[in-house]
Design an enzyme around this catalytic site. Structure first.
Site, PDB file in Angstrom:
ATOM      1  N   ASN A   1       0.827  -1.219   0.000  1.00 58.08           N
ATOM      2  CA  ASN A   1       0.000   0.000   0.000  1.00 58.08           C
ATOM      3  C   ASN A   1       0.859   1.265   0.000  1.00 58.08           C
ATOM      4  OD1 ASN A   1       1.054   0.027   2.552  1.00 58.08           O
ATOM      5  ND2 ASN A   1      -0.893  -0.190   3.644  1.00 58.08           N
TER       6      ASN A   1
ATOM      7  N   GLU B   1       1.610   4.086   7.511  1.00 62.66           N
ATOM      8  CA  GLU B   1       0.537   3.622   6.649  1.00 62.66           C
ATOM      9  C   GLU B   1      -0.097   4.805   5.904  1.00 62.66           C
ATOM     10  OE1 GLU B   1       0.363   0.540   6.219  1.00 62.66           O
ATOM     11  OE2 GLU B   1      -0.181  -0.629   7.970  1.00 62.66           O
TER      12      GLU B   1
END
Ligand code: GLP
Length: 235
Positions: free
Chosen positions: A136, A143
């Protein structure tokens, strides 16, 4: 950003090791920022081999790792401390006291983040930072989110990361939900950055290199760093 293509993961490891050994020779007390994951393994294997051949000397090198799972002791076989010991530190002549990782068992996680920032600052920052990349686009455990992070922080892992990393745990429900990671600002302050990626990461590497700079793809921030080399394996 510079892109180097490698035909295999072994070649990727050798190309990265060339940069690391040259940098250590130029500055024996260099501060290396290190990463875990399967992608850096060929680099670490190559550094161990070069140490064995007398080509690389780690006696003055200092290391700071990107991240650690919250809740795992260093002796846990999925902790990043264990990973680093087993895949690099135990096989080279580094002083273990000069190898730093966040403490995943710290009782006060906020204080642990501050302690880690002080470690990074007291070393004078990172000279050469190794990075992998998450599917991702995460760097360390930064993140996708609404803003680029600054310094070391506690993060909640996304489902994508938990799924990707569950392959290393005997039971997927054992994957920690929290981690401590250096921030994006810490990573960006490194003087030089090497990102290694295998063929399965081609799409996200393309987005990071050429797409919009957005905290939804944390690695896209690397477009703003003056000295990034990406080594992409075709394997
Ligand atoms: C973990 C680490 C990252 C690493 C990523 C990719 O989530 N926190 O630093 O880049 O895994 O791992 P792999 O190289 O196994 O694909």
């Amino acid at each position: 950003m510079k892109l180097q293509n490698a035909n295999s993961n072994e070649e990727m490891g050798r190309l990265a090791a060339d940069i690391f050994t040259d940098a250590i020779r130029a500055k024996p007390d260099i501060v290396l920022g290190l990463a875990t994951g399967s992608t850096p393994l060929t680099l670490y294997g190559e550094l161990i081999r070069r140490y064995g051949e007398g080509i690389a000397d780690f006696s003055e090198v200092k290391t700071v790792n990107l991240d650690e799972y919250v809740g795992l002791a260093g002796s846990h076989n999925q902790s990043y401390r264990y990973f680093m010991d087993e895949n690099l530190f135990n096989y080279i002549n580094i002083d273990m006291g000069d190898t730093f990782l966040p403490d995943g068992l710290a009782e006060d996680l906020k204080a642990e983040c501050e302690r880690y920032n002080e470690v990074i600052d007291s070393l004078g920052g990172v000279d050469l930072q190794l990075l992998g990349i998450g599917l991702n686009g995460h760097l360390g455990f930064n993140e996708p989110s609404d803003a680029f992070s600054s310094r070391t922080q506690v993060v909640e892992l996304t489902e994508s990361t938990i799924n990707a990393n569950s392959r290393f745990f005997s039971n997927p429900s054992d994957v920690p939900r929290l981690a401590i990671t250096m921030g994006i600002q810490d990573i960006m302050q490194a003087k030089k950055i090497i990102l290694v990626a295998s063929a399965g990461k081609k799409d996200i590497v393309g987005k990071a290199m050429n797409g919009e700079i957005t905290p939804q793809v944390p690695a896209s921030i690397l477009q703003k760093h003056p000295d990034v080399t990406i080594i992409l394996s075709e394997e």
